[in-house]
Motif scaffolding. Structure first.
Motif, PDB file in Angstrom:
ATOM      1  N   GLU A 171     -34.742   1.277 -54.773  1.00  0.00           N
ATOM      2  CA  GLU A 171     -33.290   1.352 -54.880  1.00  0.00           C
ATOM      3  C   GLU A 171     -32.702   0.330 -55.852  1.00  0.00           C
ATOM      4  O   GLU A 171     -31.497   0.089 -55.860  1.00  0.00           O
ATOM      5  CB  GLU A 171     -32.636   1.204 -53.496  1.00  0.00           C
ATOM      6  N   GLN A 210     -35.614   5.523 -57.184  1.00  0.00           N
ATOM      7  CA  GLN A 210     -35.163   6.911 -57.108  1.00  0.00           C
ATOM      8  C   GLN A 210     -33.691   7.009 -56.749  1.00  0.00           C
ATOM      9  O   GLN A 210     -33.193   8.102 -56.462  1.00  0.00           O
ATOM     10  CB  GLN A 210     -36.003   7.670 -56.076  1.00  0.00           C
ATOM     11  N   THR A 211     -33.005   5.872 -56.759  1.00  0.00           N
ATOM     12  CA  THR A 211     -31.596   5.814 -56.376  1.00  0.00           C
ATOM     13  C   THR A 211     -30.765   5.265 -57.530  1.00  0.00           C
ATOM     14  O   THR A 211     -31.151   4.271 -58.155  1.00  0.00           O
ATOM     15  CB  THR A 211     -31.420   4.903 -55.144  1.00  0.00           C
ATOM     16  N   GLY A 212     -29.613   5.908 -57.801  1.00  0.00           N
ATOM     17  CA  GLY A 212     -28.698   5.388 -58.801  1.00  0.00           C
ATOM     18  C   GLY A 212     -29.015   5.832 -60.216  1.00  0.00           C
ATOM     19  O   GLY A 212     -29.932   6.630 -60.458  1.00  0.00           O
ATOM     20  N   ASP A 216     -39.041   4.020 -52.674  1.00  0.00           N
ATOM     21  CA  ASP A 216     -37.859   3.912 -53.519  1.00  0.00           C
ATOM     22  C   ASP A 216     -37.295   2.515 -53.345  1.00  0.00           C
ATOM     23  O   ASP A 216     -36.747   2.174 -52.294  1.00  0.00           O
ATOM     24  CB  ASP A 216     -36.823   4.970 -53.110  1.00  0.00           C
ATOM     25  N   ALA A 265     -32.593   6.039 -61.864  1.00  0.00           N
ATOM     26  CA  ALA A 265     -33.620   6.855 -61.212  1.00  0.00           C
ATOM     27  C   ALA A 265     -34.483   7.624 -62.206  1.00  0.00           C
ATOM     28  O   ALA A 265     -35.641   7.942 -61.919  1.00  0.00           O
ATOM     29  CB  ALA A 265     -32.971   7.821 -60.226  1.00  0.00           C
TER      30      ALA A 265
END
Length: 400
Positions: A85, A46-48, A83, A51
């Motif tokens: 990441e 869910q990061t970057g 997440d 996502a």
């Protein structure tokens, strides 16, 4: 950067749905304490810039729970979101916490193979079942197969081999190959070469974080290949497709896997029209389970589902069927494993069963990007390339 912004909107839309489903499972912890609940660790980046893929994966599983009234096999389902990441060390730390602190019963999800490789041992050695809904590296399909590991997606090699066969069928003699430099990228090249018998004029590996392809596009133009084969997921695919079209290279057939799909098309749009992909599923497949899934997913989240979502939806249905088959007894690992192997559910892909290595045996299709009458973009099946395909590593599996 336009592509990244659009994916952020999709991520926000998906996030709105998560509390609603989790809210529906309030009290699941109490039910579980009484032996009537199941806790799922849902791993989705869910990061970057990647996502959007994790959002698709997450929302597909949550759509499955919506269709099952928040239950799996009759047990109240509680989701522990994780997440990763896109950082293996972060994934391991968070997954260990989910296992040791949150006491999850099953770990589901994972977009990227490097994340799956990192969490495989912590999950399976704890006696917990791990169900990958996207990553399917060859390392766990053959000698590295594991009785506590299943995937509802594919072996990485398979999808890419479909495009190798498609290139062969089209009569292409010289193909330029470009992929990210990690396990799934190497699997992509191996898969493509397993069926393409022509000349690979160049084999280029780029960082998983690369967004500027000007140097590589110049190489493609100079090589004048019959076609390009590429595997560029998420943000890589958004930028590559737009830059490929802008560079005037669209006359060279664009053969891809996980590069033009429903996770990237909202950002690529007309730039991807006519480009090819290979998949085991597409939104236009005509069967009752898929029609319901696509219709209700779009109604829930406001965007077209990709294979990441479809495979996660199937994972929810798989778990539902297995837990129901064992009467909700999560402690009986052997019985639950056999119930998972049975795959007694209606897949959105139609034909689906597990092979000896817990990877699916399924059909694969050549697809092409199209614009729908409502203005949205999706991939659509053109023809079936492989039928009931068994991945090339299954024979090496000696399940313990």
């Amino acid at each position: 950067m336009i592509g990244i912004g659009r994916r952020g909107v999709l991520g926000a839309a998906g996030a709105l749905a998560l509390p609603a489903v989790l809210g529906a499972t309030q009290g699941a912890g109490r039910a579980r304490a009484q032996g009537r609940g199941v806790k799922i660790g849902l791993v989705a980046v869910q990061t970057g810039p990647q996502a959007a893929l994790g959002t698709q994966l997450r929302d597909g599983f949550l759509q499955g729970l919506k269709h099952l009234d928040g239950k799996l096999g009759g047990l109240a389902a509680e989701i522990v979101p994780i997440d990763d990441e896109l950082r293996p060390e972060v994934a391991v730390t968070k997954v260990r916490a989910a296992l040791e602190r949150d006491k999850v019963d099953v770990v589901v999800g994972v977009v990227f193979s490097n994340i799956l490789a990192a969490i495989m041992r912590p999950v399976t050695e704890s006696g917990t079942f791990l169900i990958s809904t996207n990553a399917g590296p060859s390392t766990f399909a053959g000698r590295g197969c594991n009785p506590n590991f299943f995937t509802t997606s594919y072996n990485n090699d398979q999808v890419h081999s479909v495009m190798g066969q498609a290139a062969q069928d089209a009569g292409h003699k010289r193909v330029f190959v470009m992929v990210p430099n990690y396990q799934a990228g190497r699997d992509a090249v191996a898969g493509f070469k397993s069926r393409f018998k022509g000349e690979v004029v160049d084999e280029v590996y780029v960082p998983l974080t690369q967004l500027d392809f000007s140097a590589e596009l110049a190489k493609i133009a100079a090589s004048k290949p019959d076609a390009l084969f590429t595997f560029m997921p998420g943000g890589l695919g958004v930028n590559l497709v737009r830059q490929y079209r802008q560079a005037g290279l669209a006359g060279i057939p664009f053969l891809s896997t996980f590069t033009v799909d429903e996770a990237t098309l909202p950002a690529q749009q007309e730039a991807a029209l006519g480009f090819f992909s290979a998949a085991s599923w597409a939104p236009n497949m005509e069967n009752a389970a898929n029609t319901r899934f696509v219709r209700d997913f779009e109604a829930s989240y406001g965007y077209v589902p990709a294979s990441y979502a479809a495979q996660s939806y199937d994972a929810a249905m798989l778990l539902n069927s297995a837990i129901r088959k064992v009467g909700g007894n999560l402690a009986g690992k052997d019985a639950l494993r056999e119930a998972l192997r049975a795959a007694d559910f209606q897949s959105v892909r139609g034909s689906f069963k597990f092979g000896a290595n817990h990877y699916p045996v399924q059909d694969f299709w050549l697809c092409q990007v199209a614009k729908r009458p409502d203005g949205k973009f999706q991939t659509e099946t053109l023809r079936r390339v492989l039928e009931a395909d068994v991945d090339p590593w299954a024979a090496e599996c000696r399940m313990r």
